[in-house]
Enzyme design. Structure first.
Site, PDB file in Angstrom:
ATOM      1  N   SER A 256       0.961  -1.276   0.083  1.00  0.00           N
ATOM      2  CA  SER A 256      -0.006   0.123   0.012  1.00  0.00           C
ATOM      3  C   SER A 256       0.922   0.950   0.009  1.00  0.00           C
ATOM      4  O   SER A 256       1.788   1.151   0.520  1.00  0.00           O
ATOM      5  CB  SER A 256      -1.000  -0.065   1.308  1.00  0.00           C
ATOM      6  OG  SER A 256      -1.312   1.285   1.387  1.00  0.00           O
ATOM      7  N   ASP A 257       0.275   2.345  -0.697  1.00  0.00           N
ATOM      8  CA  ASP A 257       0.838   3.716  -0.824  1.00  0.00           C
ATOM      9  C   ASP A 257       0.643   4.198   0.726  1.00  0.00           C
ATOM     10  O   ASP A 257      -0.176   3.538   1.258  1.00  0.00           O
ATOM     11  CB  ASP A 257       0.412   4.440  -1.705  1.00  0.00           C
ATOM     12  CG  ASP A 257       0.821   5.949  -1.793  1.00  0.00           C
ATOM     13  OD1 ASP A 257       2.040   6.008  -1.376  1.00  0.00           O
ATOM     14  OD2 ASP A 257       0.163   6.786  -2.385  1.00  0.00           O
ATOM     15  N   LYS A 258       1.408   5.199   1.191  1.00  0.00           N
ATOM     16  CA  LYS A 258       1.064   5.988   2.431  1.00  0.00           C
ATOM     17  C   LYS A 258       0.000   7.124   2.137  1.00  0.00           C
ATOM     18  O   LYS A 258      -1.026   7.270   2.710  1.00  0.00           O
ATOM     19  CB  LYS A 258       2.135   6.399   3.047  1.00  0.00           C
ATOM     20  CG  LYS A 258       1.897   7.005   4.342  1.00  0.00           C
ATOM     21  CD  LYS A 258       3.548   7.296   4.959  1.00  0.00           C
ATOM     22  CE  LYS A 258       3.967   8.461   4.716  1.00  0.00           C
ATOM     23  NZ  LYS A 258       3.016   9.937   4.844  1.00  0.00           N
TER      24      LYS A 258
END
Length: 586
Positions: free
Chosen positions: A313-315
């Protein structure tokens, strides 16, 4: 605007016609299993009616026909509804908002509403929404690989001003005048020459079709053996009696009965429920995922998602809310909280006047964002979340964007990119000479500084002890899950030419700001659910490693046995080391 739309058309591509329900019925009939069953149904009807007459002899055959029709209509209905949903999904996906200047106002409008004459603002990562011409901008590199196949980015400037729809901004920023929209663009012309291919079967359907074919072949083999064994008795009896060439009606009926038994074996062996089971299970899975607010673009995703063991996942904007605000600053070597308007205005009164002036000059000029007056007459900040946060902070300490911009002239801009991790701007001062402002990843910009502004507002050499203290402050901010940025400036020497590269060293540190992006509600719970289901969640971000660790801990992603690693370190590892590291990386 209506006249322009009538003349130039709208910014939409012509869509392929929706396929009718009967096309899906025809496609469902192409199933191998159903074709075998259809042949069996025909033979069963012929044999049954010949032996037992109508309607008694047609029961078996009509039963098979009914099962075929049930499978076909359920499959066709599911696929047809799915195609309509995908069409709606496509419309949603294409509802992109772009920033344009129209009627003298900067505003956000749908990509569909673009018309020739609009001025569009583009920055790194944006897709060019229509064909147009470069008006003004800095260091603009366009990735045209989607259109031309060329991987090398193209430099767009006054000499080469053409921007094409469907390409992407790789570096820099610009203002573009829209000249062509919709099907008249180069992308539109390309789309017109391409025909859309049909949907591929999902991995599950491919496997089950294989299984159905094998079962059908085995059933056919045993049906033939059974027919030969049953018929052999009758033929050998005829042979011994010397009546092999004379056949009575009873003999023919007996042979038909044997054939009917063989057909029954094939019908029983062929799993006619398989296509229906696959279609229904995928349709239910898709429905369930839609109830969980997950729109499934491809049916195969329903089955492959179930096999996922890792989610990367991206932040920013995914795990966090993507609304940045400056909550802490380090100016003149002192840390101050600025998480409320009162704190910000108090900060302004405590700082020397020349520091505030330099700080505002740096923020308002060295930015990819903009402060505009919207149609309601209110100030509106446009730009990325980070830029918006810093501009918001500058305005809260009494800054005036337009007034500050008018004091100097921007001579050159080096936009931010992920390689340099900083952006620089060269200002031409009213009294003559140039000043460079730099902003970016704190550790990188601070390493380029050899001076800092002390508590009295004087420029002082940056010794090792002070540099160590400032780096400690950066780490402290990062450990509190704050994204840190360092602002710096440098007075350019006499004789500096605008054609020269901006210097990499010799800057004076103005301030370090800590920006907070709160974690989205429910993220920690979602991560816990994934972990309990045996799915590992990992975070991939371009942020400072300490900030990343703090957010990952807050989300429950970084556990005690987990590992955080940066790209350059990761790429230096050998394959053997990676095999040990990868399972632990979070």
């Amino acid at each position: 605007m209506q006249r322009r739309q009538d003349i130039y058309g709208i910014n939409k591509f012509t869509e392929s016609e929706t396929r009718s329900f009967w096309v899906f019925v025809w496609e469902a009939l192409q199933d191998t299993t159903l074709i075998i069953l259809a042949i069996c149904a025909f033979v069963s009807l012929v044999v049954g009616i010949t032996m037992e007459g109508w309607p008694k002899g047609a029961h078996d055959g009509l039963g098979i026909v009914a099962s075929i029709l049930l499978v076909v209509f359920v499959t066709a209905t599911s696929d047809y509804r799915q195609s309509l949903q995908f069409k709606d999904l496509d419309k949603e996906k294409r509802k992109i908002q772009v920033q344009v200047t129209r009627k003298g106002f900067r505003q956000r409008i749908s990509i569909y509403d673009l018309l020739p004459g609009d001025v569009v603002n583009l920055a790194i990562g944006d897709q060019v929404p229509a064909d147009g011409l470069f008006i003004s901008g800095f260091s603009l590199l366009i990735n045209e690989s989607s259109l031309t196949g060329e991987s090398e980015p193209v430099v767009v400037n006054e000499e080469n001003p053409f921007l094409l729809s469907g390409t992407k901004v790789q570096d820099g920023s610009c203002k573009m005048l829209v000249t062509t929209v919709g099907m008249r663009t180069q992308w539109g012309k390309l789309m017109a020459t391409l025909s859309e291919g049909g949907d591929d079967e999902t991995p599950l359907q491919v496997k089950l079709n294989g299984v159905a074919t094998i079962i059908g072949q085995i059933g056919l083999f045993f049906a033939v053996i059974t027919f030969i064994v049953l018929s052999q008795g009758l033929i050998s009896k005829k042979y011994h009696d010397g009546l092999l060439l004379s056949w009575s009606g009873d003999d023919a009926l007996a042979m038909l009965e044997h054939f009917a038994i063989a057909v029954t074996i094939v019908v029983v062996a062929v799993p006619e429920g398989l296509p229906l089971a696959v279609t229904l299970s995928l349709a239910f899975a898709m429905k369930k995922m839609m109830n969980d607010k997950a729109l499934v673009r491809n049916l195969a995703a329903c089955e492959t998602m179930g096999s996922a063991t890792t989610i990367c996942s991206d932040k920013t904007g995914t795990l966090t809310t993507n609304h940045m605000t400056v909550v802490k600053t380090c100016i003149c070597g002192n840390i101050r909280e600025v998480n409320s308007p009162q704190n910000a205005s108090k900060l302004c009164s405590e700082l020397p006047e020349n520091v505030v002036r330099t700080l505002l000059e740096s923020i308002f000029n060295n930015t990819g964002g903009e402060v505009v007056i919207n149609q309601d007459g209110k100030h509106q900040i446009l730009g990325t979340p980070t830029e918006t946060a810093i501009l918001e902070f500058a305005m809260s300490i009494g800054g005036n964007f337009k007034a500050k911009r008018a004091e100097t002239k921007i001579a050159k801009v080096e936009p931010f990119n992920s390689t340099k991790k900083r952006m620089c701007v060269l200002l031409e001062l009213a009294e003559g000479g140039y000043r460079s402002h730099c902003k970016g990843a704190s550790e990188i910009v601070l390493a380029a500084c050899d001076k800092f502004i002390d508590e009295t507002g004087a420029v002082t050499p940056l010794d090792k002890a002070t540099a160590g203290k400032l780096n400690g402050i950066i780490d402290g901010f990062a450990n509190e899950a704050l994204r840190t940025l360092c602002l710096a400036y440098r007075e350019m020497e006499e004789g500096f030419s605008i054609e020269e590269q901006l210097p990499q060293q010799g800057y004076t540190c103005i301030a370090i700001v800590g920006i907070k992006d709160p974690v989205r509600p429910g993220v920690r719970e979602s991560v816990a659910i994934c972990r309990s289901a045996g799915v590992t969640v990992r975070m991939v971000t371009g942020d400072n490693i300490n900030t990343a660790k703090a957010i990952a801990r807050e989300c429950g992603i970084l556990t005690e046995d987990g590992l955080a690693i940066e790209g350059p370190d990761f790429r230096e590892k050998t394959l053997e080391e990676l095999l040990v590291l990868v399972p632990k990386i979070r």
